[in-house]
Design a protein around this motif. Sequence first.
Motif, PDB file in Angstrom:
ATOM      1  N   ALA A   1       0.827  -1.209   0.000  1.00 24.37           N
ATOM      2  CA  ALA A   1       0.000   0.000   0.000  1.00 24.37           C
ATOM      3  C   ALA A   1       0.864   1.262   0.000  1.00 24.37           C
ATOM      4  CB  ALA A   1      -0.934  -0.007   1.206  1.00 24.37           C
TER       5      ALA A   1
ATOM      6  N   LEU B   1       2.077   1.875  -3.465  1.00 25.62           N
ATOM      7  CA  LEU B   1       1.043   2.490  -4.316  1.00 25.62           C
ATOM      8  C   LEU B   1       0.871   3.969  -3.978  1.00 25.62           C
ATOM      9  CD1 LEU B   1      -1.636  -0.370  -4.214  1.00 25.62           C
ATOM     10  CD2 LEU B   1      -0.224   0.299  -6.178  1.00 25.62           C
TER      11      LEU B   1
ATOM     12  N   ILE C   1      -2.880   5.753  -4.838  1.00 23.21           N
ATOM     13  CA  ILE C   1      -3.938   5.725  -3.813  1.00 23.21           C
ATOM     14  C   ILE C   1      -3.743   6.897  -2.851  1.00 23.21           C
ATOM     15  CG2 ILE C   1      -4.278   3.206  -3.879  1.00 23.21           C
ATOM     16  CD1 ILE C   1      -2.617   3.090  -1.247  1.00 23.21           C
TER      17      ILE C   1
ATOM     18  N   GLN D   1      -6.152   5.373   2.284  1.00 21.78           N
ATOM     19  CA  GLN D   1      -6.287   4.052   1.668  1.00 21.78           C
ATOM     20  C   GLN D   1      -5.257   3.076   2.247  1.00 21.78           C
ATOM     21  OE1 GLN D   1      -9.334   3.925   0.493  1.00 21.78           O
ATOM     22  NE2 GLN D   1      -8.581   2.534  -1.084  1.00 21.78           N
TER      23      GLN D   1
ATOM     24  N   LEU E   1      -6.563  -0.545   3.111  1.00 23.25           N
ATOM     25  CA  LEU E   1      -6.115  -1.729   2.367  1.00 23.25           C
ATOM     26  C   LEU E   1      -5.454  -2.747   3.301  1.00 23.25           C
ATOM     27  CD1 LEU E   1      -4.743   0.063  -0.810  1.00 23.25           C
ATOM     28  CD2 LEU E   1      -6.643  -1.561  -0.754  1.00 23.25           C
TER      29      LEU E   1
ATOM     30  N   VAL F   1      -3.912  -6.393  -1.699  1.00 25.03           N
ATOM     31  CA  VAL F   1      -3.820  -4.938  -1.794  1.00 25.03           C
ATOM     32  C   VAL F   1      -3.860  -4.486  -3.255  1.00 25.03           C
ATOM     33  CG1 VAL F   1      -2.205  -2.995  -1.461  1.00 25.03           C
ATOM     34  CG2 VAL F   1      -2.656  -4.605   0.409  1.00 25.03           C
TER      35      VAL F   1
ATOM     36  N   GLU G   1      -7.522  -4.951  -4.538  1.00 18.18           N
ATOM     37  CA  GLU G   1      -8.519  -4.043  -3.958  1.00 18.18           C
ATOM     38  C   GLU G   1      -8.257  -2.585  -4.303  1.00 18.18           C
ATOM     39  OE1 GLU G   1     -10.296  -4.735  -0.390  1.00 18.18           O
ATOM     40  OE2 GLU G   1     -10.626  -6.810  -1.016  1.00 18.18           O
ATOM     41  N   SER G   2      -7.034  -2.276  -4.733  1.00 18.61           N
ATOM     42  CA  SER G   2      -6.736  -0.874  -5.029  1.00 18.61           C
ATOM     43  C   SER G   2      -7.169  -0.498  -6.444  1.00 18.61           C
ATOM     44  CB  SER G   2      -5.253  -0.632  -4.859  1.00 18.61           C
ATOM     45  OG  SER G   2      -4.528  -1.369  -5.832  1.00 18.61           O
TER      46      SER G   2
END
Length: 382
Positions: free
Chosen positions: A330, A333, A339, A343, A347, A377, A380-381
């Motif tokens: 995460a 990202l 993101i 988030q 996540l 992750v 879902e992102s």
Amino acid sequence: MSKTISLLGSTGSIGRQTLEVARELGLRVAALTANQSVDLLEQQAREFLPGLVVLGDMASAMDLAGRLKGLPIRVAYGMEGLIEAASLPEADTVVTAVVGMVGLRPTLAAIEKGKRIALANKETLVCAGELVMAAADRCGAEIVPVDSEHSAIFQCLQGCRDRGEVRKLILTCSGGPFYGKTFEELEGMTREKALRHPNWSMGAKITVDCATLMNKGLEFIEAMRLYRVTPDQIQVVIHRQSIVHSLVEYRDGAVLAQLGTPDMRLPIRYALTWPHRTQSPAEPLDLLNCPPLTFAPPDLAAFPSLGLAMDCARTGGTSCAILNGANEAAVGLFLEGKIGFNQIPRLVKSALDRLEVKWNPELADILEADQASRRVVLEESK
Ligand code: MG
């Protein structure tokens, strides 16, 4: 005291500062490793003349081998190279300054060889703390923490003859750049703002972890493993000035603290010279000219990452590896701008909700939990 070190992750913030200390102490360097920074690694290799240098991939390794032609330095790459650097017979100490899970297998390899581990890679203890500590016991390897809080605790424990006398470890936390903000206010926080840490200068991943307070969560788990205490024996307090680096409360009520200016070269030096202390050129703390020292509880509603990590500390099993893998993915990202700031904990929480925890994990289970959480992750992102 260390005489010859292998330094894993020599071009990052801790790695560069370790070489400054190594230069001051006159240590020999057996190996240097970096992921991608060919230019800096070349420069370091020319100064310290290690027998082995390691890069992340074959192309950069070939590039560096060409540049170092004629020097008695071997160039390797990848995980095998890292493990070799961690196992070299000429090194008595391995400094693990790489970021992330990539540090786990080389750290275990160094432990198997009975080396002193100057541990700056917290993910290793977070994901596989029980395995790592058991291996260290079996092989007689000393683990000396480099993380400033854990070094402070280590220093406050010197002279303690019975760990049963320790009532509590108190981890201090700067609060990061977003201290005082609510969860709602954090929603739109950018990479640039997250990378502005008030007291410490560090790499990008750990600086974002400081902004979410996940760094303190990882340190909570790290402290639990390293000092074999229960989660209930660890307290986190916000201390904005980063001068009291952490404390130990004993059962008679005495509280010992380690203080100093925020300078990572002190815990690095101590990890390399312990049980001795050596002359340092750094400015000591001037108590009469430092700001008032304040302490406050952390805000777990605004910074849910810390609470998630404390939950995982209580859960155990592979949950800490899931937490760490999801967080690494995460934060990656977030740093790529894909993101938003909040988030990151969302996540991490969904990886923890979706993946099953395995108990008494082996290394393979931990590596699998790490990979699975990264996959969740990424999914879902999208
Ligand atoms: Mg720290």
